[in-house]
Design a protein around this motif. Structure first.
Motif, PDB file in Angstrom:
ATOM      1  N   ALA A  24     -29.261  54.978   9.664  1.00 58.37           N
ATOM      2  CA  ALA A  24     -30.173  55.841  10.515  1.00 58.37           C
ATOM      3  C   ALA A  24     -29.748  55.518  11.975  1.00 58.37           C
ATOM      4  O   ALA A  24     -29.892  54.641  12.650  1.00 58.37           O
ATOM      5  N   GLY A  25     -29.420  56.833  12.751  1.00 55.75           N
ATOM      6  CA  GLY A  25     -29.277  56.745  14.060  1.00 55.75           C
ATOM      7  C   GLY A  25     -27.901  56.378  14.686  1.00 55.75           C
ATOM      8  O   GLY A  25     -27.567  56.195  15.759  1.00 55.75           O
ATOM      9  N   ARG A  26     -26.926  55.865  13.833  1.00 58.68           N
ATOM     10  CA  ARG A  26     -25.522  55.103  13.999  1.00 58.68           C
ATOM     11  C   ARG A  26     -24.668  56.417  14.094  1.00 58.68           C
ATOM     12  O   ARG A  26     -24.749  57.386  13.522  1.00 58.68           O
ATOM     13  N   THR A  27     -23.525  56.163  14.559  1.00 63.11           N
ATOM     14  CA  THR A  27     -22.405  57.179  14.642  1.00 63.11           C
ATOM     15  C   THR A  27     -21.289  56.499  14.171  1.00 63.11           C
ATOM     16  O   THR A  27     -21.060  55.025  14.339  1.00 63.11           O
ATOM     17  N   VAL A  28     -20.210  57.165  13.734  1.00 61.68           N
ATOM     18  CA  VAL A  28     -18.975  56.795  13.424  1.00 61.68           C
ATOM     19  C   VAL A  28     -17.995  57.765  13.813  1.00 61.68           C
ATOM     20  O   VAL A  28     -18.163  58.974  13.746  1.00 61.68           O
ATOM     21  N   GLN A  29     -16.697  57.423  14.408  1.00 65.37           N
ATOM     22  CA  GLN A  29     -15.732  58.298  14.837  1.00 65.37           C
ATOM     23  C   GLN A  29     -14.408  58.101  13.905  1.00 65.37           C
ATOM     24  O   GLN A  29     -14.223  57.135  13.667  1.00 65.37           O
ATOM     25  N   MET A  30     -14.040  59.303  13.536  1.00 68.20           N
ATOM     26  CA  MET A  30     -12.727  59.299  12.677  1.00 68.20           C
ATOM     27  C   MET A  30     -11.841  60.361  13.304  1.00 68.20           C
ATOM     28  O   MET A  30     -12.148  61.160  13.742  1.00 68.20           O
ATOM     29  N   ARG A  31     -10.430  59.735  13.152  1.00 66.83           N
ATOM     30  CA  ARG A  31      -9.329  60.805  13.391  1.00 66.83           C
ATOM     31  C   ARG A  31      -8.304  60.800  12.518  1.00 66.83           C
ATOM     32  O   ARG A  31      -7.480  59.860  12.332  1.00 66.83           O
ATOM     33  N   PRO A  32      -8.380  61.824  11.448  1.00 64.67           N
ATOM     34  CA  PRO A  32      -7.360  61.478  10.269  1.00 64.67           C
ATOM     35  C   PRO A  32      -5.979  61.949  10.648  1.00 64.67           C
ATOM     36  O   PRO A  32      -5.714  62.422  11.573  1.00 64.67           O
ATOM     37  N   ARG A  33      -5.211  61.152   9.855  1.00 68.52           N
ATOM     38  CA  ARG A  33      -3.675  61.291   9.887  1.00 68.52           C
ATOM     39  C   ARG A  33      -3.200  62.525   8.938  1.00 68.52           C
ATOM     40  O   ARG A  33      -2.173  63.023   8.877  1.00 68.52           O
ATOM     41  N   GLU A  34      -4.063  63.129   8.110  1.00 68.34           N
ATOM     42  CA  GLU A  34      -3.728  64.059   7.005  1.00 68.34           C
ATOM     43  C   GLU A  34      -5.237  64.980   6.945  1.00 68.34           C
ATOM     44  O   GLU A  34      -6.191  64.358   7.405  1.00 68.34           O
ATOM     45  N   PRO A  35      -4.854  66.206   6.431  1.00 67.44           N
ATOM     46  CA  PRO A  35      -6.241  66.870   6.324  1.00 67.44           C
ATOM     47  C   PRO A  35      -7.263  66.225   5.621  1.00 67.44           C
ATOM     48  O   PRO A  35      -6.851  65.671   4.427  1.00 67.44           O
ATOM     49  N   SER A  36      -8.569  66.247   6.050  1.00 74.69           N
ATOM     50  CA  SER A  36      -9.419  65.229   5.427  1.00 74.69           C
ATOM     51  C   SER A  36     -10.782  66.448   5.314  1.00 74.69           C
ATOM     52  O   SER A  36     -11.033  67.198   5.938  1.00 74.69           O
ATOM     53  N   THR A  37     -11.812  65.696   4.336  1.00 77.52           N
ATOM     54  CA  THR A  37     -13.029  66.385   4.505  1.00 77.52           C
ATOM     55  C   THR A  37     -14.058  65.483   4.339  1.00 77.52           C
ATOM     56  O   THR A  37     -14.055  64.490   3.640  1.00 77.52           O
TER      57      THR A  37
END
Length: 94
Positions: A24-37
């Protein structure tokens, strides 16, 4: 394959094998190398992406997603996800 960092506030759920838990209240950042869902399994998230403006697809900006909602993220786009509310969120990232 898509990459998801595994900091201490993101964990694999033993109860829901294959799903991630975001505290709760936390974040995560992602930057995919291929289409992702991103698929929300339980709870709600706030998600934002830096996708190019495509008003017809409503891809740019903030999204509040609930259980069952999905957001497609294209290669190279940055996605920031935050658990929305007081409970952890379960999500899938494929």
């Amino acid at each position: 394959m898509s990459h998801l960092p595994s900091p201490s506030h993101v964990a694999v759920s033993p109860a829901c094998s294959g799903f991630w838990i975001l505290a709760a209240g936390r974040t995560v950042q992602m930057r995919p190398r291929e289409p992702s869902t991103l698929k929300v399994v339980c709870g709600r998230v706030w998600a934002t992406t830096d996708a190019p403006v495509d008003r017809s697809a409503r891809r740019l900006g903030d999204h509040v997603l609930a259980a069952g909602d999905v957001l497609v993220v294209l290669p190279g786009e940055r996605l920031v996800v935050e658990a929305w509310g007081d409970a952890p969120v379960r999500f899938d990232w494929v």
